[in-house]
Design a protein around this motif. Structure first.
Motif, mmCIF file in Angstrom:
data_model
loop_
_atom_site.group_PDB
_atom_site.id
_atom_site.type_symbol
_atom_site.label_atom_id
_atom_site.label_comp_id
_atom_site.label_asym_id
_atom_site.label_seq_id
_atom_site.Cartn_x
_atom_site.Cartn_y
_atom_site.Cartn_z
ATOM 1 N N TYR A 76 -1.316 -4.598 6.830
ATOM 2 C CA TYR A 76 -1.876 -4.378 5.498
ATOM 3 C C TYR A 76 -3.065 -3.425 5.549
ATOM 4 O O TYR A 76 -3.185 -2.515 4.717
ATOM 5 C CB TYR A 76 -2.302 -5.695 4.867
ATOM 6 C CG TYR A 76 -2.963 -5.496 3.517
ATOM 7 C CD1 TYR A 76 -2.204 -5.301 2.380
ATOM 8 C CD2 TYR A 76 -4.356 -5.457 3.398
ATOM 9 C CE1 TYR A 76 -2.802 -5.079 1.140
ATOM 10 C CE2 TYR A 76 -4.967 -5.237 2.177
ATOM 11 C CZ TYR A 76 -4.185 -5.055 1.052
ATOM 12 O OH TYR A 76 -4.778 -4.820 -0.158
ATOM 13 N N ARG A 77 -3.965 -3.623 6.524
ATOM 14 C CA ARG A 77 -5.118 -2.737 6.626
ATOM 15 C C ARG A 77 -4.676 -1.288 6.825
ATOM 16 O O ARG A 77 -5.265 -0.362 6.282
ATOM 17 C CB ARG A 77 -6.032 -3.171 7.787
ATOM 18 C CG ARG A 77 -6.653 -4.535 7.635
ATOM 19 C CD ARG A 77 -7.509 -4.677 6.387
ATOM 20 N NE ARG A 77 -8.422 -3.568 6.225
ATOM 21 C CZ ARG A 77 -8.579 -2.917 5.078
ATOM 22 N NH1 ARG A 77 -7.882 -3.267 4.017
ATOM 23 N NH2 ARG A 77 -9.428 -1.929 5.000
ATOM 24 N N THR A 88 -4.200 4.300 4.816
ATOM 25 C CA THR A 88 -3.318 5.472 4.753
ATOM 26 C C THR A 88 -2.762 5.682 3.351
ATOM 27 O O THR A 88 -2.055 6.668 3.112
ATOM 28 C CB THR A 88 -2.142 5.318 5.731
ATOM 29 O OG1 THR A 88 -1.396 4.135 5.409
ATOM 30 C CG2 THR A 88 -2.640 5.252 7.169
ATOM 31 N N ASN A 89 -3.067 4.740 2.443
ATOM 32 C CA ASN A 89 -2.524 4.793 1.083
ATOM 33 C C ASN A 89 -1.005 4.929 1.095
ATOM 34 O O ASN A 89 -0.406 5.660 0.301
ATOM 35 C CB ASN A 89 -3.151 5.946 0.290
ATOM 36 C CG ASN A 89 -2.966 5.774 -1.208
ATOM 37 O OD1 ASN A 89 -2.830 4.656 -1.709
ATOM 38 N ND2 ASN A 89 -2.941 6.883 -1.933
ATOM 39 N N ASN A 90 -0.398 4.204 2.004
ATOM 40 C CA ASN A 90 1.052 4.236 2.153
ATOM 41 C C ASN A 90 1.727 3.662 0.911
ATOM 42 O O ASN A 90 1.222 2.722 0.296
ATOM 43 C CB ASN A 90 1.456 3.437 3.403
ATOM 44 C CG ASN A 90 2.894 3.625 3.798
ATOM 45 O OD1 ASN A 90 3.800 3.104 3.151
ATOM 46 N ND2 ASN A 90 3.111 4.365 4.872
ATOM 47 N N ARG A 91 2.886 4.207 0.552
ATOM 48 C CA ARG A 91 3.563 3.743 -0.657
ATOM 49 C C ARG A 91 4.000 2.290 -0.555
ATOM 50 O O ARG A 91 4.222 1.618 -1.568
ATOM 51 C CB ARG A 91 4.771 4.626 -0.956
ATOM 52 C CG ARG A 91 5.858 4.623 0.117
ATOM 53 C CD ARG A 91 6.983 5.565 -0.267
ATOM 54 N NE ARG A 91 8.053 5.550 0.729
ATOM 55 C CZ ARG A 91 9.174 6.283 0.632
ATOM 56 N NH1 ARG A 91 9.336 7.082 -0.413
ATOM 57 N NH2 ARG A 91 10.086 6.221 1.575
ATOM 58 N N LEU A 92 4.155 1.776 0.684
ATOM 59 C CA LEU A 92 4.505 0.371 0.847
ATOM 60 C C LEU A 92 3.394 -0.560 0.369
ATOM 61 O O LEU A 92 3.624 -1.753 0.176
ATOM 62 C CB LEU A 92 4.830 0.069 2.313
ATOM 63 C CG LEU A 92 6.210 0.475 2.820
ATOM 64 C CD1 LEU A 92 6.339 0.182 4.309
ATOM 65 C CD2 LEU A 92 7.308 -0.249 2.041
ATOM 66 N N LEU A 93 2.200 0.001 0.183
ATOM 67 C CA LEU A 93 1.091 -0.804 -0.314
ATOM 68 C C LEU A 93 1.417 -1.407 -1.679
ATOM 69 O O LEU A 93 0.909 -2.473 -2.030
ATOM 70 C CB LEU A 93 -0.174 0.045 -0.395
ATOM 71 C CG LEU A 93 -1.469 -0.671 -0.779
ATOM 72 C CD1 LEU A 93 -1.819 -1.755 0.225
ATOM 73 C CD2 LEU A 93 -2.611 0.338 -0.884
ATOM 74 N N ARG A 143 6.832 -8.671 -4.447
ATOM 75 C CA ARG A 143 7.167 -8.463 -3.034
ATOM 76 C C ARG A 143 6.078 -8.954 -2.088
ATOM 77 O O ARG A 143 6.310 -9.078 -0.878
ATOM 78 C CB ARG A 143 7.454 -6.977 -2.777
ATOM 79 C CG ARG A 143 8.762 -6.494 -3.388
ATOM 80 C CD ARG A 143 8.936 -5.001 -3.213
ATOM 81 N NE ARG A 143 7.926 -4.256 -3.979
ATOM 82 C CZ ARG A 143 7.806 -2.929 -3.948
ATOM 83 N NH1 ARG A 143 8.608 -2.215 -3.177
ATOM 84 N NH2 ARG A 143 6.879 -2.323 -4.682
ATOM 85 N N ILE A 144 4.905 -9.242 -2.645
ATOM 86 C CA ILE A 144 3.864 -9.818 -1.792
ATOM 87 C C ILE A 144 4.317 -11.155 -1.204
ATOM 88 O O ILE A 144 3.908 -11.546 -0.108
ATOM 89 C CB ILE A 144 2.547 -9.990 -2.585
ATOM 90 C CG1 ILE A 144 1.378 -10.273 -1.632
ATOM 91 C CG2 ILE A 144 2.659 -11.106 -3.614
ATOM 92 C CD1 ILE A 144 0.031 -10.302 -2.322
#
Length: 340
Positions: free
Chosen positions: A115-116, A121-126, A133-134
């Motif tokens: 998660y960190r 990285t501001n990844n789209r999976l965030l 989905r959490i």
């Protein structure tokens, strides 16, 4: 007699640690829900999730008062049945859940670091932490936990071979008759009088699950920890994000590093040593209780780095204690000490 002395010390540590853990984690949950920075995002729910996990873990630990015991190729988690609220069958099931919490903690560390990395990285999976989905992320430790529960309850269940092997040593060490405790744990092999060795596949399967869990957890933590470190260093060097955001990310990262060192020292290393000694048929005897002690201490100290490093939480606690104010030099120095 040495075993009984260790047991008395262990029970005291378990009780004190449970009280401290429950108190600190409740405080942290309150701070996360009411005093978190606005840009903390879904991370607050992850911290609440971990705190609730550690509270339950502490309660289970003090209810069972488990003792880890290594005797050559045998590794047991023993729970005494005297003065307990539940009978042997229920205690055995709770013992399996105790195994499950240890296994789930390995996955919690991994999810935490992933998660960190997604944040910095501001990844789209965030985005998967922002909707239903959490629940999928939070279910990963549950699956790990279920695997360990089944491993303990089925693969490491009491059997005649294990009982015959440990009955005398447990009585000599802890002065417990066989009807005064229950246990779960692998017994790798028996040595016969003619020199032959009978191996127990279930026990080796247990060791395999333990080893894979620890190794995968550490691998994910190390990889994503390094990626977070590298990314944060680049983030600080740029001006595309606000100073407040970059400062918060550094605070959370250093908190996470310290929180990872805590379970590494208190759980990974003792658990790894215990597993290795069993595989190589080295007798730890009563000193196996060190693992019981470190596991009990873990949830009591794990939340402390977050309380100390994240500025908004620290300052709130200092204000409540009457130490911090805008004009208080002591409070100011403390508040500035973590402006990374």
């Amino acid at each position: 007699m040495l075993g009984k002395q260790w047991s008395s010390i262990l029970f005291l540590i378990q009780e004190i640690s449970a009280v401290v853990s429950i108190t600190i984690n409740i405080i942290l949950i309150w701070l996360v829900l009411t005093k978190s920075p606005k840009n903390l995002g879904a991370y607050r729910w992850l911290m609440v999730y971990i705190s609730v996990f550690e509270i339950i873990y502490s309660i289970l630990d003090v209810i069972l008062a488990p003792q880890h015991f290594s005797d050559g190729p045998t590794f047991l988690v023993i729970v005494g049945t005297k003065n307990k609220l539940f009978g042997p069958e229920t205690l055995t099931l709770l013992n399996a859940f105790y195994w499950g919490f240890f296994g789930a903690s390995m996955a919690v560390f991994a999810v935490h670091f992933v998660y960190r990395w997604l944040v910095v990285t501001n990844n789209r999976l965030l985005r998967s932490f922002q909707d239903w989905r959490i629940c999928l992320w939070f279910s990963i430790p549950l699956w790990y936990g279920m695997t360990w529960i089944c491993t303990g309850y089925f693969l490491s269940a009491p059997n005649e071979s294990t009982t015959d092997s440990i009955r005398d040593s447990v009585k000599a060490m802890f002065e417990l008759e066989f009807n005064e405790y229950i246990y779960l744990g692998p017994h790798l092999f028996d040595r016969k009088g003619d020199g032959k060795v009978d191996f127990h596949l279930n026990a080796f399967a247990t060791i395999l699950v333990i080893t894979i869990t620890i190794i995968t957890s550490l691998t994910i933590v190390l990889i994503f920890g390094y990626l977070c470190y590298a990314r944060i260093n680049r983030l600080v060097a740029t001006t595309s994000d606000s100073l407040k955001f970059k400062k918060l990310q550094k605070q959370l990262f250093y908190s996470l590093v310290i929180q990872t060192l805590i379970p590494f020292v208190l759980m990974h290393i003792p658990g790894g040593i215990m597993t290795a000694f069993v595989i190589f048929d080295i007798d730890l005897s009563v000193y196996s209780a060190v693992l019981s002690m470190t596991i009990a201490i873990y949830p009591a100290v794990d939340p402390i780095p977050t309380l100390v490093i994240v500025e908004s939480y620290r300052n709130t606690l200092l204000r409540l204690l009457g130490i911090y104010s805008k004009t208080n030099p002591m409070g100011s120095s403390l508040a500035d000490s973590s402006k990374f």
